[in-house]
Enzyme design. Structure first.
Site, PDB file in Angstrom:
ATOM      1  N   VAL A  11       0.870  -1.335  -0.022  1.00 51.51           N
ATOM      2  CA  VAL A  11       0.041  -0.040   0.033  1.00 51.51           C
ATOM      3  C   VAL A  11       0.791   1.417   0.005  1.00 51.51           C
ATOM      4  O   VAL A  11       0.701   2.228  -0.626  1.00 51.51           O
ATOM      5  CB  VAL A  11      -0.942  -0.074   1.347  1.00 51.51           C
ATOM      6  CG1 VAL A  11      -1.756   1.320   1.169  1.00 51.51           C
ATOM      7  CG2 VAL A  11      -1.978  -1.373   1.231  1.00 51.51           C
ATOM      8  N   GLU A 125     -10.721   5.830   5.178  1.00 53.74           N
ATOM      9  CA  GLU A 125     -11.186   5.177   4.284  1.00 53.74           C
ATOM     10  C   GLU A 125     -10.785   3.954   3.761  1.00 53.74           C
ATOM     11  O   GLU A 125     -11.457   2.893   3.468  1.00 53.74           O
ATOM     12  CB  GLU A 125     -11.424   6.090   3.129  1.00 53.74           C
ATOM     13  CG  GLU A 125     -12.112   5.812   1.876  1.00 53.74           C
ATOM     14  CD  GLU A 125     -13.603   5.767   2.175  1.00 53.74           C
ATOM     15  OE1 GLU A 125     -14.301   6.799   2.299  1.00 53.74           O
ATOM     16  OE2 GLU A 125     -14.139   4.505   2.075  1.00 53.74           O
ATOM     17  N   VAL A 128     -11.792  -0.202   5.182  1.00 52.39           N
ATOM     18  CA  VAL A 128     -12.780  -1.339   4.667  1.00 52.39           C
ATOM     19  C   VAL A 128     -12.892  -1.043   3.021  1.00 52.39           C
ATOM     20  O   VAL A 128     -13.133   0.082   2.795  1.00 52.39           O
ATOM     21  CB  VAL A 128     -14.234  -0.718   5.390  1.00 52.39           C
ATOM     22  CG1 VAL A 128     -14.918  -1.720   5.110  1.00 52.39           C
ATOM     23  CG2 VAL A 128     -13.912  -0.922   7.057  1.00 52.39           C
ATOM     24  N   GLY A 130     -11.118  -1.488   0.678  1.00 50.41           N
ATOM     25  CA  GLY A 130     -10.029  -0.928  -0.182  1.00 50.41           C
ATOM     26  C   GLY A 130     -10.314   0.355  -0.942  1.00 50.41           C
ATOM     27  O   GLY A 130     -10.563   1.264  -0.124  1.00 50.41           O
ATOM     28  N   ILE A 132     -13.065   1.097  -2.361  1.00 53.54           N
ATOM     29  CA  ILE A 132     -14.759   1.376  -2.628  1.00 53.54           C
ATOM     30  C   ILE A 132     -14.893   2.624  -1.547  1.00 53.54           C
ATOM     31  O   ILE A 132     -14.545   2.449  -0.321  1.00 53.54           O
ATOM     32  CB  ILE A 132     -15.426   0.170  -2.105  1.00 53.54           C
ATOM     33  CG1 ILE A 132     -15.157  -1.138  -2.959  1.00 53.54           C
ATOM     34  CG2 ILE A 132     -16.979   0.465  -2.361  1.00 53.54           C
ATOM     35  CD1 ILE A 132     -15.765  -2.481  -2.460  1.00 53.54           C
ATOM     36  N   GLY A 183      -0.137 -15.753  -4.739  1.00 49.25           N
ATOM     37  CA  GLY A 183       0.177 -14.456  -3.928  1.00 49.25           C
ATOM     38  C   GLY A 183      -1.103 -13.703  -3.542  1.00 49.25           C
ATOM     39  O   GLY A 183      -1.376 -12.781  -2.898  1.00 49.25           O
ATOM     40  N   GLU A 186      -2.496 -15.350   2.074  1.00 47.45           N
ATOM     41  CA  GLU A 186      -1.441 -15.468   2.703  1.00 47.45           C
ATOM     42  C   GLU A 186      -1.086 -16.851   3.001  1.00 47.45           C
ATOM     43  O   GLU A 186      -1.678 -17.860   3.039  1.00 47.45           O
ATOM     44  CB  GLU A 186      -1.721 -14.787   4.100  1.00 47.45           C
ATOM     45  CG  GLU A 186      -2.168 -13.289   3.874  1.00 47.45           C
ATOM     46  CD  GLU A 186      -1.058 -12.313   3.718  1.00 47.45           C
ATOM     47  OE1 GLU A 186       0.098 -12.587   4.013  1.00 47.45           O
ATOM     48  OE2 GLU A 186      -1.445 -11.307   3.453  1.00 47.45           O
ATOM     49  N   LYS A 201     -13.422  -5.244   9.717  1.00 49.21           N
ATOM     50  CA  LYS A 201     -14.187  -4.484   9.060  1.00 49.21           C
ATOM     51  C   LYS A 201     -15.581  -4.184   9.143  1.00 49.21           C
ATOM     52  O   LYS A 201     -16.183  -3.081   9.430  1.00 49.21           O
ATOM     53  CB  LYS A 201     -14.093  -5.000   7.421  1.00 49.21           C
ATOM     54  CG  LYS A 201     -12.549  -4.934   6.926  1.00 49.21           C
ATOM     55  CD  LYS A 201     -12.500  -5.527   5.752  1.00 49.21           C
ATOM     56  CE  LYS A 201     -11.068  -5.597   5.137  1.00 49.21           C
ATOM     57  NZ  LYS A 201     -10.824  -6.575   3.892  1.00 49.21           N
TER      58      LYS A 201
END
Lengths: 419, 419
Positions: A11, A125, A128, A130, A132, A183, A186, A201
């Protein structure tokens, strides 16, 4: 506006790329330049993207104590030390933007209070769904609504696994192994496949939707490990698709019903068509009716999109939110649902009657009973109940597992009612 | 905060109800009470909801010149005099919230500039998609993205008609008449069924998505009047559903492609499952990927939900937006698409070869050709082209209509490519 970035994983790298790529357009929109001044990493020796050159530090106080830095963007993940760094940043009067669902779910109430006391923004934001937009619509666009219910597919890994199991007729273990190799999952998949990620979430959404704060550990959580390809086939024959659903609802008596559970979703429900790594959240408000928000729930650039949108909001001085009340929970055993049950039992006369007898004693009536072909000396019994109190169902399943002819209750899936 | 409400039709009554019903919860959220002080109506004799008692006026200046009123909520509809009242309100330093897509589509650029000069907010979430949060997500949540493309079902009436035609095998005229009787469609349905309502909403979305301002009249607009139940049946056989799509895309050369047209949407596209009066908008951003926003695009309470959310934003002092550039349009004839064409022609040998010959001369190749059974002396020819330049297609259709064996080109529907 100068940013201190904490974390340069997937990220974090996305945030760097996005500010590089869309920076000019963003500057035009908000009238100021966004610049990443410093980046906190654990390992200074690791090879990094070229945009990070000259900004790397291993000392969090290089960011926390830099008076030029207005916003701390925390994308390290994990509960500690992310929580401590966020607190330190807030106490120093810095705005905080985070993608950390674990910290927000467990400590959001405390952090929001701290941010409010220190007159800074805490925005999350990306925690939860990603990319959206869901946090901001709940806070702002639906501010005029009393929200009745939220129902979401909040975990991309499990939705990918269930989608592949259905479209290719594969087993849970087979798809999981493949997803790990690619990938998408996990190596320790517990957080995803056992529903804990979705529960975190859901806790965040319940706070925003109902103004009720619940710890993720207090959310009844059941994942998808026990879903077999047979379950998926039966569901399809019945006109359903199995999804891992995170559900929240505030009762009239202000009790919060919140759980994560596999659910058979009917074809009429728009969640039915949400496939692969996509996430979606259905929200029902008393004025707006039913809304759905759909998009990629994870991934480098979608998540970075949400993080940078929060940074832009800080630049725009969007005010922060109020605190929440603690939730009084409705116990899962007090909820009512139709259930799909798959039982493995000895293929002997009288077993079916014993099983259905136990259910009958608990006052549970059946929509349908299917006894599928034998598997060696065992047979597979598939039952669908009418609406049942979950306490009665759990009691009945305990009794059924004790029957000497029964090997195990293999699957328990909620079935949604009419849409 | 005191509101002057202009208009007490469906949406206006919804706003009154909503503030009555959820007012306490809203006050808790934003820390101040929202109160409707005056309501402008045309006919003071008409019977009104009881909450409106004592607030009714027929003089707009009772609202415009009241220094206590902070926000003018315009829900009268129609271009005039709503535009003039909004301007007067802005010039007097009042914030304006509106659901008026016609005014915002045609005069948004001017009004936004005026609001910015007068340091007030102009908010219009309810003008597109009813209660679906789309304006605010485009302005805020997706601020870090360059938006590539928007594709929406923006008109509930046409989506209801197409859904009923498909599910019940009815004709356009039959469903329209029924919808008019039920009050779902206007007695003069032109705005809806010919696509003008969708074009206005598309103009608003293009401004927000691409920062490009286009007048609705400059958007190529084709409605659903010519869609027959046969078209819908053929589409279904091919794995598609026909939807009235509003499409916007900014080319690399900064030209805006924007049109409203019937499109065959494949089952893989989430828009395929958007039925009845529901609306949905797909947005593709360079970071976030594909998002969909879904909900009720019209109706009293959903629209009121969006209006009141805007009022709350004014209370929160959310800053207003910047202006837009004028769009340079890509002409519809310069766009490329697969097309579905249904032709009514005399049922004679050689007609098919003449028709396909014309297409071939224009360089248009075909995916499939179906000659359906004869209708008396006429036959129905259904063609699906590969990707074609629309100019070539329109030229070919002109030629085909001139053939003496051809009665008419009955339907022209775009077909979406692979998803």
């Amino acid at each position: 506006m100068k940013i201190g970035l904490m974390g340069l994983g997937t990220v974090g790298s996305g945030v760097v790329h996005l500010i590089e790529e869309n920076g000019d357009a963003i500057e035009k929109k908000i009238g100021q330049k966004i610049e990443i001044k410093k980046i906190l990493v654990k390992d200074p020796e690791k090879k990094r993207i070229k945009e990070a050159q000259g900004k790397i530090t291993i000392n969090p106080y290089d960011i926390l104590d830099d008076p030029e830095i207005d916003v701390v963007v925390e994308v390290m993940g994990k509960e500690h030390p992310a929580l401590e760094y966020m607190k330190e940043a807030i106490l120093r009067g810095k705005n905080v933007v985070t993608a950390n669902k674990e910290v927000i779910a467990k400590h959001g109430k405390e952090l929001i209070k701290l941010a409010s006391e220190n007159n800074v923004n805490l925005l999350y934001e990306a925690s939860v769904g990603g990319g959206i937009p869901i946090i901001r619509p709940l806070k702002s666009c639906l501010a005029a609504n009393k929200i009745h219910e939220i129902k979401g597919i909040l975990n991309g890994t499990t939705n990918y696994i269930l989608t592949e199991m259905k479209s290719r007729g594969l087993s849970f273990e087979g798809v999981l192994k493949e997803a790990q190799q690619k990938g998408y999952a996990e190596l320790d998949p517990t957080d995803d496949v056992d529903g804990f990620d979705a529960a975190r979430k859901l806790a965040i959404l319940c706070a925003l939707s109902f103004n009720k704060y619940v710890m993720p550990d207090n959310i009844y959580t059941k994942g998808i490990r026990t879903i077999s390809k047979e379950d998926i086939k039966y569901a399809d024959e019945l006109g359903f698709t199995i999804k891992l659903i995170a559900f929240g609802k505030l009762d009239e008596d202000e009790k919060l019903e919140a759980w994560v559970h596999p659910v058979m979703i009917s074809k009429k429900n728009p969640l039915n068509g949400v496939n692969g790594v996509y996430n979606a959240i259905l929200v029902e408000g008393n004025a707006v009716g039913r809304l759905m928000f759909y998009g990629q729930g994870a991934g480098m650039m979608p998540t970075a999109s949400a993080v940078v949108a929060d940074v832009i909001d800080v630049a725009n001085h969007i005010p922060t939110q109020n605190g929440y009340d603690d939730a009084v929970m409705k116990d899962i055993v007090d909820t009512v649902s139709k259930y799909y049950i798959r039982i493995i039992a000895l293929d002997k006369p009288g077993v079916m009657s014993k099983v259905t007898g136990v259910l009958g004693q608990e006052g549970i009536s059946l929509v349908s009973v299917v006894q599928k072909e034998t598997l060696g000396e065992y047979a597979e019994i598939v039952l669908i109940t009418h609406n049942a109190l979950t306490k009665n169902l759990f009691d009945a399943l305990d009794e059924i597992e004790k029957l000497k002819e029964v090997d195990k209750v293999a699957s328990v899936i909620r079935v949604e009612g009419e849409e």
